[in-house]
Structures are given as C-alpha cells and as structure tokens.
Motif scaffolding. Structure first.
Motif, PDB file in Angstrom:
ATOM      1  N   VAL A   1      44.271  72.049  71.619  1.00 13.62           N
ATOM      2  CA  VAL A   1      45.573  72.018  71.259  1.00 13.62           C
ATOM      3  C   VAL A   1      45.561  70.399  70.651  1.00 13.62           C
ATOM      4  O   VAL A   1      46.423  69.698  69.731  1.00 13.62           O
ATOM      5  CB  VAL A   1      46.587  71.918  72.636  1.00 13.62           C
ATOM      6  CG1 VAL A   1      45.818  70.852  73.606  1.00 13.62           C
ATOM      7  CG2 VAL A   1      47.986  71.654  72.404  1.00 13.62           C
ATOM      8  N   ALA A   2      44.930  69.565  70.766  1.00 15.45           N
ATOM      9  CA  ALA A   2      44.573  68.375  70.239  1.00 15.45           C
ATOM     10  C   ALA A   2      44.482  68.199  68.983  1.00 15.45           C
ATOM     11  O   ALA A   2      44.857  67.257  68.123  1.00 15.45           O
ATOM     12  CB  ALA A   2      43.388  67.512  71.202  1.00 15.45           C
ATOM     13  N   ASP A   3      43.848  69.221  68.494  1.00 19.76           N
ATOM     14  CA  ASP A   3      43.467  69.278  67.073  1.00 19.76           C
ATOM     15  C   ASP A   3      44.687  69.829  65.807  1.00 19.76           C
ATOM     16  O   ASP A   3      44.567  70.023  64.703  1.00 19.76           O
ATOM     17  CB  ASP A   3      42.227  70.281  66.666  1.00 19.76           C
ATOM     18  CG  ASP A   3      41.110  69.491  67.386  1.00 19.76           C
ATOM     19  OD1 ASP A   3      40.990  68.219  67.691  1.00 19.76           O
ATOM     20  OD2 ASP A   3      39.977  70.237  67.375  1.00 19.76           O
ATOM     21  N   ILE A   4      45.679  70.236  66.613  1.00 21.26           N
ATOM     22  CA  ILE A   4      46.907  71.089  66.137  1.00 21.26           C
ATOM     23  C   ILE A   4      47.438  70.309  64.717  1.00 21.26           C
ATOM     24  O   ILE A   4      47.886  70.843  64.026  1.00 21.26           O
ATOM     25  CB  ILE A   4      47.890  71.683  66.927  1.00 21.26           C
ATOM     26  CG1 ILE A   4      48.881  72.394  66.257  1.00 21.26           C
ATOM     27  CG2 ILE A   4      48.683  70.347  67.596  1.00 21.26           C
ATOM     28  CD1 ILE A   4      48.488  73.859  66.166  1.00 21.26           C
ATOM     29  N   ASP A   5      47.521  68.969  65.234  1.00 24.13           N
ATOM     30  CA  ASP A   5      48.009  67.968  64.213  1.00 24.13           C
ATOM     31  C   ASP A   5      47.141  67.482  62.930  1.00 24.13           C
ATOM     32  O   ASP A   5      47.687  67.110  61.753  1.00 24.13           O
ATOM     33  CB  ASP A   5      48.479  66.781  64.834  1.00 24.13           C
ATOM     34  CG  ASP A   5      49.585  67.045  65.724  1.00 24.13           C
ATOM     35  OD1 ASP A   5      50.726  67.634  65.245  1.00 24.13           O
ATOM     36  OD2 ASP A   5      49.732  66.539  66.771  1.00 24.13           O
ATOM     37  N   LYS A   6      45.780  67.909  63.116  1.00 26.93           N
ATOM     38  CA  LYS A   6      44.912  67.549  61.965  1.00 26.93           C
ATOM     39  C   LYS A   6      43.986  68.830  61.587  1.00 26.93           C
ATOM     40  O   LYS A   6      43.073  68.779  61.531  1.00 26.93           O
ATOM     41  CB  LYS A   6      44.062  66.438  62.213  1.00 26.93           C
ATOM     42  CG  LYS A   6      43.589  66.601  63.802  1.00 26.93           C
ATOM     43  CD  LYS A   6      42.494  65.106  64.074  1.00 26.93           C
ATOM     44  CE  LYS A   6      41.766  65.129  65.216  1.00 26.93           C
ATOM     45  NZ  LYS A   6      42.252  65.214  66.659  1.00 26.93           N
ATOM     46  N   SER A   7      44.822  70.012  61.791  1.00 29.42           N
ATOM     47  CA  SER A   7      44.265  71.217  61.356  1.00 29.42           C
ATOM     48  C   SER A   7      43.726  71.368  59.987  1.00 29.42           C
ATOM     49  O   SER A   7      42.725  72.129  59.640  1.00 29.42           O
ATOM     50  CB  SER A   7      45.154  72.305  61.607  1.00 29.42           C
ATOM     51  OG  SER A   7      46.295  72.292  60.773  1.00 29.42           O
ATOM     52  N   GLY A   8      44.470  70.596  59.113  1.00 24.11           N
ATOM     53  CA  GLY A   8      43.801  70.715  57.711  1.00 24.11           C
ATOM     54  C   GLY A   8      44.289  71.965  56.933  1.00 24.11           C
ATOM     55  O   GLY A   8      44.022  72.176  55.921  1.00 24.11           O
ATOM     56  N   ASN A   9      45.262  72.765  57.809  1.00 25.34           N
ATOM     57  CA  ASN A   9      45.693  73.999  57.311  1.00 25.34           C
ATOM     58  C   ASN A   9      47.285  73.866  57.075  1.00 25.34           C
ATOM     59  O   ASN A   9      47.791  73.665  57.774  1.00 25.34           O
ATOM     60  CB  ASN A   9      45.182  75.037  58.501  1.00 25.34           C
ATOM     61  CG  ASN A   9      45.625  76.512  58.050  1.00 25.34           C
ATOM     62  OD1 ASN A   9      46.795  76.737  57.502  1.00 25.34           O
ATOM     63  ND2 ASN A   9      44.901  77.382  58.174  1.00 25.34           N
ATOM     64  N   GLU A  10      47.469  74.218  55.521  1.00 26.83           N
ATOM     65  CA  GLU A  10      48.953  73.786  55.239  1.00 26.83           C
ATOM     66  C   GLU A  10      49.772  74.808  55.925  1.00 26.83           C
ATOM     67  O   GLU A  10      51.008  74.421  56.012  1.00 26.83           O
ATOM     68  CB  GLU A  10      48.852  74.072  53.846  1.00 26.83           C
ATOM     69  CG  GLU A  10      48.384  74.986  52.987  1.00 26.83           C
ATOM     70  CD  GLU A  10      48.419  74.739  51.534  1.00 26.83           C
ATOM     71  OE1 GLU A  10      49.436  74.143  51.121  1.00 26.83           O
ATOM     72  OE2 GLU A  10      47.264  75.298  50.899  1.00 26.83           O
TER      73      GLU A  10
END
Lengths: 257, 255
Positions: B226-235
C-alpha cells in the motif's frame, strides 16, 4: 436481413430455457432425496401455501359447484334429464374442476409470492449470502416449498371437492327444487373412489408445478424491481399453462381404458 | 509458504463480454489484499469465482493449496466453511431477526444449538459495536450503517480463516465509512483472518490494505504494498487513485 435468423434464435433460446429448467428440476429433486431437509421451513411453507390458501380455494370451489349445477340443470332440461345434476356435479368437481380451479388459484397466489420472494433474495444477493454461509440455496429455499406444495395441494383439493359438491347441493336444493336427501344419496351412490383419487394425483402434480415455476423464475430473475416483476408474471403464466397442459395429459393417462 | 488463496489464469466471459481475462493473484496468510478498479472491471466476478458462486471458464483457483475450481456439493460446503463475506448491500435475510442473521451459519451450517448460537451472535454484535437490544429487530428497521455492521458480525460469526469484503464503504457517509473501516481493521486483527476486499474507495483501500492490486479490463495491471501506491509509475493506477477523468482509462459508457 435473413427472416429465418430471428426464428432460429428464438427457437434456440427456447431450447436453452427448457434445458435450464430441466437441470433446475433435477437439482431440486436430488436435494429432496438427500438429507438433511429443513423441516421447520417445510412447516412454515405448509402454513403459507396450504393453510392460507383455504379461503380463496373454498370460495372459488363453492361458486364453481353452484354454477355447474345450474348449467347441468339447464342443459339436462333439453332432454328431460334434469335429475342427473348430482351425478355430473360430483364427477365434474372431483375429476376436473376441483383440482384445476384449486391449481389455478394457488398458482396465482403462491407461485407469484414464491417468485417475488426468491427473486428479491436473488437481486439483493441474499441467495449468494446463503452460499457463503455454507447453506445450499436449493436445499434451504426450493426443497421446503416443493415438499409443502406437494403435500398441501391434495389436501386443498379434497376440501375443494367437498365444498364444490356442497355448492351444487345448495343451488340444487334452494333454487332447482331438488330434495336434499335424494341429492346426497345420488351423489354418494354415483361417486367412485377413482374419481376422487385421480383428482388428488392431479393436485400433487399441480403443487409440484406451482412451487417449481415460482422457485425457478425467482432464482433466475435479473436486474432489480423490473426483473422481479417479470419473474412473478412468468411464474404465474407458466404455472397456469403447465397446469392445464398437465391436466389434459393426466386425464388421458388416468382414464385410459 | 502456501498462499491462502491463489488464482492462476482465471478467465470468465458472459456471452461476448470478457470480464476476467487471465487473472493471476496470490493472497498470503494473514494478509489484507485490496483489489481496486472501476465499476464493471470484474472485481465482484473475481470473488464470486473464488467462492464458487460463478464457475470460471478457464484457469485454476486454490485455497490453502487445494484446487477448488470445480469442487461442488459437500466438498464446496467444506471449503466455504473457511470463508466469511460482507456483501455490498449487506444482503441480510429480511425474513429473520438480526441475531438469527448473525447466527445463521452457526445454526444451519455447523449445527450449533439455537440458544448457544444466540449467545455467540450477541457477542459478535458487541464486537461490531451493536448492543443486545438490536438482536430481536428486523434488518429493515436498521439504518444502512447498522446493516453493514450486522453483515460484518455475520461474516465473522463462525471465526472464518478468510473474509471477503465487497465494497464495504459504498453508500455510507464518510464518518460511518471510517467506522466500518476501523471495525474491519480491528476485527481482522482480533480474528487473525486473511482478507480480500474489493473497493473503488481509495480512502478505504489505504486504511484496510497491506497490499493493493489494480484490476483493469479483466487483468491485474499493478500490485504492490500500500505504501507504493503513490509511486507505482503506472499511469492507469495514478489516474484511478487521483480520480481524474482524463487519462489512459476510458470509461466504457456502454455496458
């Protein structure tokens, strides 16, 4: 535009529907013969399907018997055969009109109620919820209704038969000048066991049809209030048609000589 | 470690409409996985396939390492006893009082006596913050938030190993939504269950998830902590979590 395409499509849809109904019926029957059966639910449904149908079935049987007596009297009058009223009334009521009228009335009352209840449970995910609680929806919802309808209908029809004959008796003695004692004697002397029993076989079959069509249409309802409304209509229409068709088939089988 | 739930290449179509197009998903024991995605992307179909309410056309589903894709009858009942589910509309049985709703799985599925089941039901109701006085009410007498709580109590009544949450906060006001989210987090911690939730409410997803997976057009297009959701790099993920109308996801207006 190929005119055969829509005909073929409708035909295949019809076949698919028959197939689905057959599979549903086989599933339901397989759950009837496999324990456990929810007897408390069966009892509840006996009250709802059987007991609460008594007034409507009794009233219709009474008026049917009365009208039948009147018609036979008027028809028999043409040949000077008015005296045949009690015999034809008891034959017509026990063999045909008792089971069919009771069947159609209960179809309207019960089939619709079952389809609306189960249909609402379907569209509000209550049937899925049953599954997630490790309760088979067919066992919990369909089996008690089928069992209760097959038990209730012969009892209802036996009562409808008596009330129908009574309706004929009232009309014959009050307006057609029959003597009560002779009317009853002619009725009892003429009536055979098979007249009544054939009607009770029919009743059990109609009970199965009524509960099955209510459950099947409810289970397959889709898309909210409109879907439930359509399921209710389909349940009543299909069970009524099937009752009349089954009545013909059963009459020809039971009285094949 | 055997995953609690595993989906391999699960496909499902309704007529010409492909809903699941090869889903691969792993939920580990004790984990809370949240599947996010727009309406009609196959979130509900995914959990209904795991429960056996729908049969996938292709692929395999494992629960505790056991393949359950085509299990039915008694075998399915045995598998389902590991599960509890909270439905989007709560799906309470309106013909039964609240306590019997909560105790339903205990009475029907596990043969617990009615008296003992009622006591457990009242305990579970207390766990979701409802007093014993609601036990005899009919579900239709409750507000939406209370119905959700009863649904949650029903889902946890038999102490399941796995709990599914279908849109747990949809249709609730923000405060009640937060209360339900906290209840989910706490009850899951108490029961020690593995959970799989589906939602399009990002506030809820952030609060209850350990891991998030995003479903788009019948495939998992991104998953991670969940911590990575803002930097997923997936548009696609970025567009969804920020709720932008513009982006690679085109809403299919026609169903």
């Amino acid at each position: 535009m190929n005119i055969f395409a829509p005909i073929g499509r409708a035909f295949f849809l019809f076949l698919a529907q028959i197939g689905r109904l057959t599979m549903f019926t086989v599933q339901a029957i397989s759950h009837i013969v496999r324990p456990p059966i929810y007897w408390y639910a069966v009892f509840q449904q006996l009250m709802r399907i059987g007991y609460f149908s008594l007034p409507v079935v009794g009233l219709t049987a009474f008026f049917t018997g009365g009208a039948l007596a009147l018609q036979i009297y008027l028809g028999g009058n043409r040949y000077g055969a008015e005296a045949i009223v009690p015999q034809i009334v008891v034959l017509g009521i026990t063999r045909e009109l008792g089971p069919v009228i009771a069947g159609l009335m209960v179809a309207g009352r019960v089939s619709a109620a079952i389809a609306a209840e189960i249909g609402t449970m379907r569209v509000t995910e209550q049937i899925d919820a049953l599954t997630t609680l490790a309760t088979n929806p067919i066992k919990y919802l369909v089996v008690p209704r089928l069992v209760a309808a097959v038990i209730s209908m012969p009892i209802l029809v036996a009562i409808a038969d008596s009330i129908g004959v009574f309706g004929g008796y009232v009309v014959a003695t009050q307006t057609l000048g029959f003597s009560g004692g002779i009317y009853l004697k002619n009725t009892v002397d003429f009536m055979k066991t098979e007249d009544v029993v054939s009607g009770l076989y029919k009743a059990a079959t109609f009970g199965f049809i009524i509960a099955l069509m209510g459950c099947y249409n409810g289970f397959n309802s889709r898309g909210g209030a409109q879907g439930v409304g359509a399921a209710t209509t389909n349940a009543v229409v299909s069970s009524s048609i099937l009752i009349l068709a089954a009545n013909y088939v059963l009459t020809s089988l039971l009285f094949a000589k | 470690m055997t995953p609690k739930i595993e989906l391999r290449g699960v496909k499902k179509r309704f007529g010409p409409k492909v809903v699941l197009d090869g889903i691969d998903l792993v939920v580990n024991p004790g984990e809370s996985l949240v599947i996010i995605g727009g309406s009609g992307t196959g979130k509900s179909v995914t959990i209904k396939s795991v429960l056996g309410i729908l049969r996938p056309d292709a692929g395999q589903i494992f629960v505790d390492g056991e393949e359950v894709t085509h299990v039915s009858g008694r075998g399915r009942d045995r598998v389902l006893k590991k599960f509890g589910m909270l439905f989007q509309s709560a799906a309470l049985f309106d013909s039964l009082p609240v306590w019997e709703n909560v105790a339903f799985g205990l009475i029907q599925g596990r043969g617990v006596g009615r008296k003992a089941a009622r006591e457990i039901a009242i305990k579970k109701l207390a766990q979701v913050g409802l007093g014993a006085e609601v036990a005899n009410l009919s579900p239709s007498e409750l507000s939406g938030g209370m119905q959700k709580r009863v649904g949650l109590a029903r889902a946890i009544a038999a102490d399941p190993e796995i709990i599914f949450f279908d849109e747990p906060t949809t249709g609730l006001d923000p405060i009640m939504a937060d209360i339900i989210n906290s209840l989910i987090v706490n009850t899951v911690k108490d029961v020690g269950a593995t959970t799989l939730s589906i939602t399009h409410d990002m506030v809820s997803a952030r609060k209850i998830a350990h891991r998030i997976a995003m479903l788009y057009k019948g495939k998992i297009i991104w998953h991670g902590p969940v911590a990575d959701i803002d930097k997923s790099g997936n548009e696609y993920v970025d567009q969804f979590i920020h709720g932008r109308a513009e982006g690679p996801i085109k809403m299919e207006v026609k169903a």
